[in-house]
Design an enzyme around this catalytic site. Sequence first.
Site, mmCIF file in Angstrom:
data_model
loop_
_atom_site.group_PDB
_atom_site.id
_atom_site.type_symbol
_atom_site.label_atom_id
_atom_site.label_comp_id
_atom_site.label_asym_id
_atom_site.label_seq_id
_atom_site.Cartn_x
_atom_site.Cartn_y
_atom_site.Cartn_z
ATOM 1 N N SER A 63 -30.891 -24.074 34.177
ATOM 2 C CA SER A 63 -31.463 -24.566 32.914
ATOM 3 C C SER A 63 -32.048 -25.967 32.972
ATOM 4 C CB SER A 63 -30.420 -24.511 31.808
ATOM 5 O OG SER A 63 -30.183 -23.169 31.464
ATOM 6 N N LYS A 66 -35.611 -26.116 32.185
ATOM 7 C CA LYS A 66 -36.122 -26.029 30.811
ATOM 8 C C LYS A 66 -36.836 -27.316 30.394
ATOM 9 C CE LYS A 66 -32.722 -22.482 29.714
ATOM 10 N NZ LYS A 66 -31.403 -22.150 29.138
ATOM 11 N N TYR A 190 -38.973 -16.450 32.949
ATOM 12 C CA TYR A 190 -37.732 -17.187 32.675
ATOM 13 C C TYR A 190 -36.771 -17.141 33.876
ATOM 14 C CZ TYR A 190 -33.240 -18.416 30.625
ATOM 15 O OH TYR A 190 -32.017 -19.001 30.388
ATOM 16 N N TYR A 242 -25.964 -28.220 25.367
ATOM 17 C CA TYR A 242 -25.475 -27.163 24.453
ATOM 18 C C TYR A 242 -24.412 -27.728 23.517
ATOM 19 C CZ TYR A 242 -27.595 -25.080 28.494
ATOM 20 O OH TYR A 242 -28.424 -24.816 29.512
ATOM 21 N N VAL A 260 -26.385 -24.021 34.817
ATOM 22 C CA VAL A 260 -25.154 -23.366 35.280
ATOM 23 C C VAL A 260 -25.044 -23.296 36.810
ATOM 24 C CG1 VAL A 260 -24.627 -22.027 33.190
ATOM 25 C CG2 VAL A 260 -26.118 -21.044 34.955
HETATM 26 N N1 LIG Z 1 -27.222 -22.780 31.111
HETATM 27 C C1 LIG Z 1 -27.932 -22.209 32.041
HETATM 28 O O1 LIG Z 1 -28.225 -22.787 33.069
HETATM 29 C C2 LIG Z 1 -28.280 -20.781 31.776
HETATM 30 C C3 LIG Z 1 -29.427 -20.276 32.614
HETATM 31 C C4 LIG Z 1 -29.217 -18.893 33.122
HETATM 32 N N2 LIG Z 1 -30.343 -18.529 33.934
HETATM 33 C C5 LIG Z 1 -29.036 -17.900 31.996
HETATM 34 O O2 LIG Z 1 -29.998 -17.454 31.482
HETATM 35 O O3 LIG Z 1 -27.957 -17.554 31.621
#
Ligand SMILES: NC(=O)CC[C@H](N)C(=O)O
Length: 308
Positions: A63, A66, A190, A242, A260
Amino acid sequence: MDLQAIIDDIALTLAERRGEGKVADYIPELAKVDPHQFGIAVTTVDGQVFTVGDAATPFSIQSVSKVFMLTLALGKAGEGIWKRVGREPSGTAFNSIVQLEHEHGIPRNPFVNAGAIVVCDMVLAGHKPKEAIGEVLRFVRYLADDETITIDRAVAKSETETGFRNYALANFMRSFDNLHHDVDHVLGVYFHQCALSMTCRQLSRAGLFLAAQGADPISGYSVVSPKRARRINALMLTCGHYDGSGDFAYHVGLPGKSGVGGGILAIAPGKASIAVWSPGLNKVGNSALGSAALEMLATRTGWSVFGA
Ligand SMILES: NC(=O)CC[C@H](N)C(=O)O
Protein backbone atom coordinates in the site's frame (compact mmCIF):
# COMPACT_ATOMS: atom_id res chain seq x y z
CA MET A 1 23.45 15.77 13.65
CA ASP A 2 25.05 12.41 12.90
CA LEU A 3 22.23 10.62 11.07
CA GLN A 4 24.28 7.51 10.45
CA ALA A 5 25.01 7.12 14.15
CA ILE A 6 21.34 7.63 14.96
CA ILE A 7 20.07 4.93 12.60
CA ASP A 8 22.91 2.55 13.54
CA ASP A 9 21.87 2.90 17.15
CA ILE A 10 18.18 2.39 16.32
CA ALA A 11 19.01 -0.83 14.44
CA LEU A 12 21.13 -2.03 17.36
CA THR A 13 18.48 -1.20 19.94
CA LEU A 14 15.79 -2.99 17.96
CA ALA A 15 17.95 -6.01 17.05
CA GLU A 16 16.58 -8.18 19.83
CA ARG A 17 13.00 -7.42 18.76
CA ARG A 18 13.50 -8.59 15.16
CA GLY A 19 10.78 -11.01 14.15
CA GLU A 20 8.14 -9.19 16.22
CA GLY A 21 4.64 -8.94 14.76
CA LYS A 22 2.96 -11.15 12.20
CA VAL A 23 3.64 -11.27 8.45
CA ALA A 24 0.68 -10.68 6.14
CA ASP A 25 -0.20 -14.33 5.54
CA TYR A 26 -3.53 -13.55 3.83
CA ILE A 27 -1.39 -12.99 0.73
CA PRO A 28 0.31 -16.42 0.40
CA GLU A 29 3.40 -15.03 -1.33
CA LEU A 30 4.01 -12.56 1.53
CA ALA A 31 3.70 -15.33 4.12
CA LYS A 32 7.02 -16.70 2.83
CA VAL A 33 9.03 -13.60 3.75
CA ASP A 34 11.57 -13.94 6.60
CA PRO A 35 10.18 -11.77 9.43
CA HIS A 36 13.62 -11.08 10.92
CA GLN A 37 14.61 -8.61 8.23
CA PHE A 38 14.93 -4.94 9.08
CA GLY A 39 16.19 -1.93 7.15
CA ILE A 40 16.20 1.86 7.20
CA ALA A 41 17.13 4.34 4.47
CA VAL A 42 17.11 8.10 4.90
CA THR A 43 17.55 10.37 1.87
CA THR A 44 17.99 13.99 2.88
CA VAL A 45 16.89 16.94 0.74
CA ASP A 46 20.55 17.78 0.12
CA GLY A 47 20.97 14.37 -1.52
CA GLN A 48 22.77 12.39 1.16
CA VAL A 49 21.72 8.80 1.78
CA PHE A 50 22.10 6.93 5.06
CA THR A 51 21.24 3.27 5.39
CA VAL A 52 21.37 0.48 7.93
CA GLY A 53 20.36 -3.20 7.98
CA ASP A 54 18.57 -4.76 5.03
CA ALA A 55 18.15 -1.46 3.18
CA ALA A 56 19.24 -2.99 -0.14
CA THR A 57 16.81 -5.94 -0.06
CA PRO A 58 13.74 -5.54 -2.31
CA PHE A 59 10.37 -6.07 -0.62
CA SER A 60 6.75 -5.80 -1.66
CA ILE A 61 5.81 -2.16 -1.07
CA GLN A 62 2.07 -2.98 -1.13
CA SER A 63 0.00 0.00 0.00
CA VAL A 64 2.92 2.41 0.07
CA SER A 65 2.33 2.46 -3.70
CA LYS A 66 -0.97 4.25 -3.05
CA VAL A 67 0.98 7.49 -2.54
CA PHE A 68 2.48 7.24 -6.02
CA MET A 69 -0.86 6.25 -7.58
CA LEU A 70 -2.60 9.19 -5.93
CA THR A 71 0.10 11.50 -7.30
CA LEU A 72 -0.47 10.07 -10.79
CA ALA A 73 -4.27 10.37 -10.55
CA LEU A 74 -4.04 13.97 -9.34
CA GLY A 75 -1.78 14.71 -12.28
CA LYS A 76 -4.30 13.21 -14.69
CA ALA A 77 -7.64 14.30 -13.26
CA GLY A 78 -6.73 17.12 -10.84
CA GLU A 79 -8.89 18.02 -7.90
CA GLY A 80 -11.87 16.43 -9.67
CA ILE A 81 -10.85 13.12 -8.14
CA TRP A 82 -12.39 14.23 -4.83
CA LYS A 83 -15.87 13.75 -6.25
CA ARG A 84 -15.22 10.01 -6.21
CA VAL A 85 -13.07 9.55 -3.12
CA GLY A 86 -13.04 11.35 0.23
CA ARG A 87 -10.28 12.86 2.33
CA GLU A 88 -11.26 11.77 5.82
CA PRO A 89 -9.62 9.19 8.06
CA SER A 90 -11.65 6.00 8.01
CA GLY A 91 -11.21 4.69 11.55
CA THR A 92 -11.74 1.25 10.03
CA ALA A 93 -9.46 -1.49 8.71
CA PHE A 94 -7.73 -1.00 5.36
CA ASN A 95 -9.95 -3.57 3.67
CA SER A 96 -13.22 -2.69 5.41
CA ILE A 97 -16.44 -2.70 3.41
CA VAL A 98 -18.92 -1.39 6.01
CA GLN A 99 -18.57 2.36 5.40
CA LEU A 100 -19.00 1.97 1.66
CA GLU A 101 -22.68 1.16 1.85
CA HIS A 102 -23.50 4.08 4.15
CA GLU A 103 -21.50 6.43 1.96
CA HIS A 104 -22.92 5.26 -1.37
CA GLY A 105 -19.80 3.68 -2.79
CA ILE A 106 -17.54 6.71 -2.14
CA PRO A 107 -14.53 5.48 -0.15
CA ARG A 108 -13.35 7.56 2.79
CA ASN A 109 -9.86 8.28 1.44
CA PRO A 110 -7.42 7.20 -1.30
CA PHE A 111 -5.31 5.08 1.05
CA VAL A 112 -7.84 2.49 2.21
CA ASN A 113 -8.16 -0.34 -0.33
CA ALA A 114 -11.51 0.85 -1.70
CA GLY A 115 -10.14 4.36 -2.25
CA ALA A 116 -6.99 3.06 -3.92
CA ILE A 117 -9.10 0.91 -6.23
CA VAL A 118 -11.05 4.01 -7.34
CA VAL A 119 -7.72 5.79 -7.89
CA CYS A 120 -6.64 2.85 -10.10
CA ASP A 121 -9.81 3.27 -12.10
CA MET A 122 -8.83 6.92 -12.70
CA VAL A 123 -5.28 6.06 -13.74
CA LEU A 124 -6.70 3.41 -16.07
CA ALA A 125 -8.78 5.97 -18.01
CA GLY A 126 -7.79 5.93 -21.68
CA HIS A 127 -5.42 2.99 -21.22
CA LYS A 128 -5.35 -0.77 -21.43
CA PRO A 129 -4.45 -2.34 -18.04
CA LYS A 130 -0.96 -3.21 -19.29
CA GLU A 131 -0.31 0.39 -20.31
CA ALA A 132 -1.52 1.72 -16.95
CA ILE A 133 0.75 -0.74 -15.13
CA GLY A 134 3.61 0.38 -17.38
CA GLU A 135 2.86 4.01 -16.54
CA VAL A 136 2.99 3.30 -12.79
CA LEU A 137 6.27 1.41 -13.11
CA ARG A 138 7.82 4.16 -15.24
CA PHE A 139 6.71 6.83 -12.78
CA VAL A 140 8.20 5.05 -9.79
CA ARG A 141 11.45 4.35 -11.67
CA TYR A 142 11.59 8.03 -12.60
CA LEU A 143 10.99 9.17 -9.02
CA ALA A 144 13.59 6.77 -7.63
CA ASP A 145 15.95 7.49 -10.55
CA ASP A 146 16.40 3.74 -10.84
CA GLU A 147 15.50 1.64 -13.88
CA THR A 148 16.04 -1.64 -12.04
CA ILE A 149 12.78 -1.43 -10.05
CA THR A 150 10.37 -4.23 -10.97
CA ILE A 151 6.94 -5.60 -10.21
CA ASP A 152 6.96 -9.00 -8.52
CA ARG A 153 4.69 -11.10 -10.72
CA ALA A 154 4.41 -13.90 -8.16
CA VAL A 155 3.01 -11.45 -5.59
CA ALA A 156 0.57 -9.96 -8.12
CA LYS A 157 -0.60 -13.47 -9.07
CA SER A 158 -0.94 -14.49 -5.44
CA GLU A 159 -3.20 -11.51 -4.77
CA THR A 160 -5.20 -12.04 -7.93
CA GLU A 161 -5.93 -15.57 -6.75
CA THR A 162 -6.81 -14.70 -3.16
CA GLY A 163 -7.99 -11.06 -3.21
CA PHE A 164 -11.64 -11.91 -2.59
CA ARG A 165 -12.23 -8.90 -0.40
CA ASN A 166 -10.79 -6.55 -2.97
CA TYR A 167 -13.09 -8.11 -5.59
CA ALA A 168 -15.99 -7.55 -3.20
CA LEU A 169 -15.04 -3.90 -2.66
CA ALA A 170 -14.60 -3.29 -6.38
CA ASN A 171 -17.86 -4.95 -7.37
CA PHE A 172 -19.68 -3.05 -4.66
CA MET A 173 -18.33 0.29 -5.92
CA ARG A 174 -19.10 -0.69 -9.48
CA SER A 175 -22.73 -1.12 -8.43
CA PHE A 176 -22.67 2.54 -7.33
CA ASP A 177 -21.10 3.53 -10.68
CA ASN A 178 -17.95 4.61 -8.90
CA LEU A 179 -15.82 2.34 -11.09
CA HIS A 180 -15.90 3.05 -14.81
CA HIS A 181 -13.87 0.09 -16.05
CA ASP A 182 -14.07 -3.67 -15.81
CA VAL A 183 -13.52 -4.84 -12.25
CA ASP A 184 -10.91 -7.34 -13.48
CA HIS A 185 -9.01 -4.62 -15.31
CA VAL A 186 -9.05 -2.21 -12.37
CA LEU A 187 -7.93 -4.90 -9.95
CA GLY A 188 -5.27 -6.04 -12.39
CA VAL A 189 -3.73 -2.57 -12.10
CA TYR A 190 -4.26 -2.50 -8.33
CA PHE A 191 -2.62 -5.87 -7.67
CA HIS A 192 0.38 -4.99 -9.85
CA GLN A 193 0.93 -1.61 -8.19
CA CYS A 194 0.83 -3.34 -4.78
CA ALA A 195 3.39 -5.87 -6.07
CA LEU A 196 6.01 -3.20 -6.81
CA SER A 197 9.23 -4.50 -5.38
CA MET A 198 11.62 -1.90 -3.96
CA THR A 199 14.41 -1.53 -1.46
CA CYS A 200 14.33 0.96 1.41
CA ARG A 201 16.94 2.96 -0.44
CA GLN A 202 14.86 3.16 -3.62
CA LEU A 203 11.68 3.95 -1.71
CA SER A 204 13.21 6.77 0.31
CA ARG A 205 14.58 8.25 -2.92
CA ALA A 206 11.19 7.96 -4.64
CA GLY A 207 9.47 9.87 -1.83
CA LEU A 208 12.00 12.70 -1.75
CA PHE A 209 9.86 15.11 -3.81
CA LEU A 210 7.33 15.12 -0.96
CA ALA A 211 10.00 16.33 1.44
CA ALA A 212 11.09 19.08 -0.95
CA GLN A 213 7.94 20.99 -1.88
CA GLY A 214 7.12 18.74 -4.81
CA ALA A 215 10.40 19.06 -6.72
CA ASP A 216 13.14 16.47 -6.78
CA PRO A 217 16.02 18.33 -5.12
CA ILE A 218 18.61 16.07 -6.76
CA SER A 219 17.52 16.30 -10.40
CA GLY A 220 15.81 19.66 -10.00
CA TYR A 221 12.69 18.41 -11.82
CA SER A 222 9.30 19.43 -10.55
CA VAL A 223 7.00 16.46 -9.87
CA VAL A 224 4.03 18.29 -8.33
CA SER A 225 3.39 21.85 -7.13
CA PRO A 226 4.37 22.77 -3.55
CA LYS A 227 0.68 22.99 -2.69
CA ARG A 228 0.00 19.49 -3.99
CA ALA A 229 2.99 18.06 -2.11
CA ARG A 230 1.67 19.65 1.08
CA ARG A 231 -1.76 18.15 0.48
CA ILE A 232 -0.45 14.65 -0.22
CA ASN A 233 1.55 14.89 3.01
CA ALA A 234 -1.60 15.97 4.86
CA LEU A 235 -3.44 12.90 3.60
CA MET A 236 -0.54 10.64 4.56
CA LEU A 237 -0.58 12.08 8.05
CA THR A 238 -4.34 11.72 8.56
CA CYS A 239 -5.02 8.51 6.60
CA GLY A 240 -1.72 6.78 5.84
CA HIS A 241 -1.92 4.18 8.60
CA TYR A 242 -5.64 3.30 8.46
CA ASP A 243 -7.13 3.02 11.94
CA GLY A 244 -3.61 3.38 13.33
CA SER A 245 -3.18 6.87 11.81
CA GLY A 246 -3.89 8.74 15.05
CA ASP A 247 -1.44 6.57 16.91
CA PHE A 248 1.25 7.04 14.27
CA ALA A 249 0.79 10.84 14.35
CA TYR A 250 0.94 10.75 18.15
CA HIS A 251 4.13 8.69 18.32
CA VAL A 252 5.97 9.71 15.15
CA GLY A 253 4.43 13.02 14.08
CA LEU A 254 5.29 12.67 10.40
CA PRO A 255 3.23 12.01 7.26
CA GLY A 256 3.61 8.31 6.58
CA LYS A 257 2.26 5.51 4.44
CA SER A 258 2.44 1.87 5.40
CA GLY A 259 2.03 -1.36 3.46
CA VAL A 260 1.34 -4.93 4.55
CA GLY A 261 4.74 -5.94 3.15
CA GLY A 262 6.10 -4.22 6.27
CA GLY A 263 7.36 -1.06 4.60
CA ILE A 264 6.66 2.50 5.71
CA LEU A 265 7.51 5.69 3.84
CA ALA A 266 7.70 8.72 6.13
CA ILE A 267 8.25 12.31 5.09
CA ALA A 268 10.01 14.95 7.17
CA PRO A 269 9.12 18.07 5.16
CA GLY A 270 12.14 20.19 4.35
CA LYS A 271 14.44 17.55 5.80
CA ALA A 272 14.28 14.01 4.43
CA SER A 273 12.37 11.06 3.05
CA ILE A 274 12.65 7.93 5.15
CA ALA A 275 11.85 4.31 4.31
CA VAL A 276 11.80 1.57 6.92
CA TRP A 277 11.05 -2.10 6.44
CA SER A 278 10.37 -4.97 8.76
CA PRO A 279 7.78 -7.56 7.67
CA GLY A 280 6.11 -8.28 11.05
CA LEU A 281 2.87 -6.29 11.37
CA ASN A 282 0.97 -4.97 14.37
CA LYS A 283 -2.76 -5.53 14.90
CA VAL A 284 -3.83 -2.85 12.41
CA GLY A 285 -1.52 -4.07 9.65
CA ASN A 286 1.38 -1.63 10.00
CA SER A 287 5.01 -2.69 10.46
CA ALA A 288 5.56 -3.21 14.20
CA LEU A 289 9.30 -2.58 14.25
CA GLY A 290 9.10 -0.04 11.43
CA SER A 291 6.77 2.11 13.54
CA ALA A 292 9.05 1.75 16.56
CA ALA A 293 12.09 2.70 14.47
CA LEU A 294 10.36 5.80 13.11
CA GLU A 295 9.33 6.90 16.58
CA MET A 296 12.94 6.64 17.71
CA LEU A 297 14.18 8.46 14.62
CA ALA A 298 11.64 11.29 14.98
CA THR A 299 12.49 11.68 18.66
CA ARG A 300 16.24 11.74 18.13
CA THR A 301 16.22 14.06 15.13
CA GLY A 302 13.43 16.32 16.37
CA TRP A 303 11.74 15.82 12.99
CA SER A 304 8.06 16.23 13.68
CA VAL A 305 5.55 18.36 11.83
CA PHE A 306 4.23 19.33 15.27
CA GLY A 307 7.43 21.04 16.43
CA ALA A 308 10.80 19.73 17.55
N1 LIG B 1 -2.48 -2.40 3.54
C1 LIG B 1 -2.01 -2.95 2.46
O1 LIG B 1 -0.84 -2.88 2.16
C2 LIG B 1 -3.02 -3.72 1.67
C3 LIG B 1 -2.60 -3.98 0.25
C4 LIG B 1 -2.93 -5.35 -0.22
N2 LIG B 1 -2.45 -5.50 -1.57
C5 LIG B 1 -4.41 -5.63 -0.16
O2 LIG B 1 -5.09 -5.27 -1.05
O3 LIG B 1 -4.91 -6.20 0.76
